[in-house]
Motif scaffolding. Structure first.
Motif, PDB file in Angstrom:
ATOM      1  N   GLY A  39       0.810  -1.213   0.000  1.00 25.96           N
ATOM      2  CA  GLY A  39       0.000   0.000   0.000  1.00 25.96           C
ATOM      3  C   GLY A  39       0.844   1.264   0.000  1.00 25.96           C
ATOM      4  N   LEU A  40       2.063   1.179   0.525  1.00 23.85           N
ATOM      5  CA  LEU A  40       2.962   2.337   0.533  1.00 23.85           C
ATOM      6  C   LEU A  40       3.442   2.706  -0.861  1.00 23.85           C
ATOM      7  CD1 LEU A  40       5.174   1.552   3.671  1.00 23.85           C
ATOM      8  CD2 LEU A  40       3.275   3.183   3.493  1.00 23.85           C
ATOM      9  N   ALA A  41       3.290   1.795  -1.803  1.00 26.08           N
ATOM     10  CA  ALA A  41       3.747   2.041  -3.174  1.00 26.08           C
ATOM     11  C   ALA A  41       2.773   2.885  -3.983  1.00 26.08           C
ATOM     12  CB  ALA A  41       3.995   0.704  -3.880  1.00 26.08           C
ATOM     13  N   GLN A  42       1.593   3.163  -3.437  1.00 30.54           N
ATOM     14  CA  GLN A  42       0.591   3.938  -4.168  1.00 30.54           C
ATOM     15  C   GLN A  42       0.906   5.428  -4.050  1.00 30.54           C
ATOM     16  OE1 GLN A  42      -1.682   2.359  -6.079  1.00 30.54           O
ATOM     17  NE2 GLN A  42      -0.544   0.561  -5.374  1.00 30.54           N
ATOM     18  N   PHE A  43       1.191   6.061  -5.181  1.00 29.02           N
ATOM     19  CA  PHE A  43       1.517   7.485  -5.227  1.00 29.02           C
ATOM     20  C   PHE A  43       0.514   8.205  -6.117  1.00 29.02           C
ATOM     21  CE2 PHE A  43       5.285   6.221  -3.214  1.00 29.02           C
ATOM     22  CZ  PHE A  43       6.069   7.317  -2.902  1.00 29.02           C
ATOM     23  N   GLU A  44       0.273   9.482  -5.812  1.00 34.60           N
ATOM     24  CA  GLU A  44      -0.559  10.345  -6.653  1.00 34.60           C
ATOM     25  C   GLU A  44       0.195  11.650  -6.849  1.00 34.60           C
ATOM     26  OE1 GLU A  44      -5.029  11.101  -6.258  1.00 34.60           O
ATOM     27  OE2 GLU A  44      -4.116  12.915  -5.417  1.00 34.60           O
ATOM     28  N   PHE A  45       0.617  11.895  -8.092  1.00 35.14           N
ATOM     29  CA  PHE A  45       1.311  13.132  -8.426  1.00 35.14           C
ATOM     30  C   PHE A  45       0.315  14.122  -9.013  1.00 35.14           C
ATOM     31  CE2 PHE A  45       4.591   9.889  -8.417  1.00 35.14           C
ATOM     32  CZ  PHE A  45       5.524  10.482  -7.580  1.00 35.14           C
ATOM     33  N   ARG A  46       0.585  15.414  -8.861  1.00 34.40           N
ATOM     34  CA  ARG A  46      -0.384  16.438  -9.260  1.00 34.40           C
ATOM     35  C   ARG A  46       0.303  17.590  -9.989  1.00 34.40           C
ATOM     36  NH1 ARG A  46      -1.472  15.899  -3.242  1.00 34.40           N
ATOM     37  NH2 ARG A  46      -2.885  14.121  -3.147  1.00 34.40           N
ATOM     38  N   ALA A  47      -0.431  18.196 -10.882  1.00 37.94           N
ATOM     39  CA  ALA A  47       0.000  19.419 -11.554  1.00 37.94           C
ATOM     40  C   ALA A  47      -1.229  20.318 -11.678  1.00 37.94           C
ATOM     41  CB  ALA A  47       0.577  19.119 -12.931  1.00 37.94           C
ATOM     42  N   ARG A  48      -1.026  21.613 -11.524  1.00 38.62           N
ATOM     43  CA  ARG A  48      -2.101  22.590 -11.691  1.00 38.62           C
ATOM     44  C   ARG A  48      -1.675  23.554 -12.793  1.00 38.62           C
ATOM     45  NH1 ARG A  48      -1.568  20.937  -6.627  1.00 38.62           N
ATOM     46  NH2 ARG A  48      -3.420  20.431  -5.417  1.00 38.62           N
ATOM     47  N   ASN A  49      -2.565  23.770 -13.754  1.00 41.54           N
ATOM     48  CA  ASN A  49      -2.215  24.558 -14.932  1.00 41.54           C
ATOM     49  C   ASN A  49      -3.179  25.719 -15.100  1.00 41.54           C
ATOM     50  OD1 ASN A  49      -2.639  25.064 -18.040  1.00 41.54           O
ATOM     51  ND2 ASN A  49      -0.589  24.238 -17.796  1.00 41.54           N
ATOM     52  N   THR A  50      -2.639  26.871 -15.515  1.00 36.65           N
ATOM     53  CA  THR A  50      -3.441  28.058 -15.794  1.00 36.65           C
ATOM     54  C   THR A  50      -3.085  28.590 -17.171  1.00 36.65           C
ATOM     55  OG1 THR A  50      -3.453  28.625 -13.442  1.00 36.65           O
ATOM     56  CG2 THR A  50      -4.047  30.376 -14.985  1.00 36.65           C
ATOM     57  N   TRP A  51      -4.100  28.803 -17.991  1.00 36.87           N
ATOM     58  CA  TRP A  51      -3.909  29.377 -19.311  1.00 36.87           C
ATOM     59  C   TRP A  51      -3.600  30.860 -19.164  1.00 36.87           C
ATOM     60  CZ3 TRP A  51      -7.587  32.724 -21.910  1.00 36.87           C
ATOM     61  CH2 TRP A  51      -7.214  33.038 -23.227  1.00 36.87           C
ATOM     62  N   ILE A  52      -2.635  31.358 -19.931  1.00 35.74           N
ATOM     63  CA  ILE A  52      -2.258  32.777 -19.912  1.00 35.74           C
ATOM     64  C   ILE A  52      -2.852  33.472 -21.135  1.00 35.74           C
ATOM     65  CG2 ILE A  52      -0.337  34.431 -19.809  1.00 35.74           C
ATOM     66  CD1 ILE A  52      -0.593  32.506 -17.345  1.00 35.74           C
ATOM     67  N   SER A  53      -2.408  33.068 -22.344  1.00 37.69           N
ATOM     68  CA  SER A  53      -2.903  33.650 -23.588  1.00 37.69           C
ATOM     69  C   SER A  53      -2.363  32.817 -24.741  1.00 37.69           C
ATOM     70  CB  SER A  53      -2.421  35.097 -23.726  1.00 37.69           C
ATOM     71  OG  SER A  53      -2.854  35.655 -24.948  1.00 37.69           O
ATOM     72  N   GLY A  54      -3.161  32.669 -25.797  1.00 39.53           N
ATOM     73  CA  GLY A  54      -2.700  31.908 -26.951  1.00 39.53           C
ATOM     74  C   GLY A  54      -2.273  30.512 -26.541  1.00 39.53           C
TER      75      GLY A  54
END
Length: 193
Positions: free
Chosen positions: A27-42
């Motif tokens: 169970g220790l092998a379960q990982f969840e990685f995250r990224a948060r993205n914001t559009w700027i322009s174009g």
């Protein structure tokens, strides 16, 4: 004073303890990685990466995260604000295959003296633009050229590289279909639901 034994820049005692802990409690092998993205322009947008879940808990080792700017070259309607997302994919693939190779070399007692990679990927933009439904929107192929010098036979090196290709999380993700879900969130999505 006990000196830390390392191979290929990795702490061997810590590596052994980590492998044993994951063997004892999968169970220790379960990982969840995250990224948060914001559009700027174009084609410009920014991703922030900091927190993740792993080893049975939220990680608190990172005081600050990282920000990555995605952009496009002028030929793809951008202003070179940053590497484009498919270039970042090559970066992630190179980094993951390299790290996996170094880790498993250390586990096998192989010292790496030099390692560098060069990646090339081919994309037909007709897929992205919807001009030909028979053309994939993603990479048609990716080639990784690895220049590596290690203290082992050519046969051991070939076996190591095949193992690294099969066990690199990014390479594995790219090489097989992975379910990706896009969900709308926010006020507009709730109003429709």
């Amino acid at each position: 004073m006990q000196q830390t034994q390392t191979m290929n820049g990795l702490n061997l005692e810590q590596m052994t303890q980590t492998v044993q802990a994951l063997s004892d409690d999968p169970g220790l092998a379960q990982f969840e990685f995250r990224a948060r993205n914001t559009w700027i322009s174009g084609g410009e947008n920014r991703s922030k990466i900091k927190d993740f879940y792993g080893a049975g808990q939220e990680d608190s080792s990172r005081a600050q995260g990282w920000e990555f700017t995605n952009g496009e070259p002028p030929v793809l309607l951008g202003d070179n604000e940053g590497a484009n997302p498919v270039e970042f994919l090559l970066h992630a693939l190179a980094g993951c295959v390299t790290t996996t190779t170094v880790l498993h070399a250390a586990a096998r007692g192989i010292t790496i003296h030099r390692l560098s990679t060069e990646l090339e990927g081919s994309i037909d933009l007709q897929g992205l633009l919807g001009l030909d439904e028979d053309v994939s929107a993603g990479y048609e192929n990716i080639t990784i050229r690895m220049d590596i010098e290690a203290d082992c036979s050519d046969e051991e090196l070939d076996d190591l590289l095949a193992f690294a290709q099969g066990h690199s999380p990014v390479c594995n993700t790219v090489c097989r279909p992975v379910p990706v879900t896009i969900e709308r969130v926010g006020a507009d999505a709730r109003a429709v639901a």
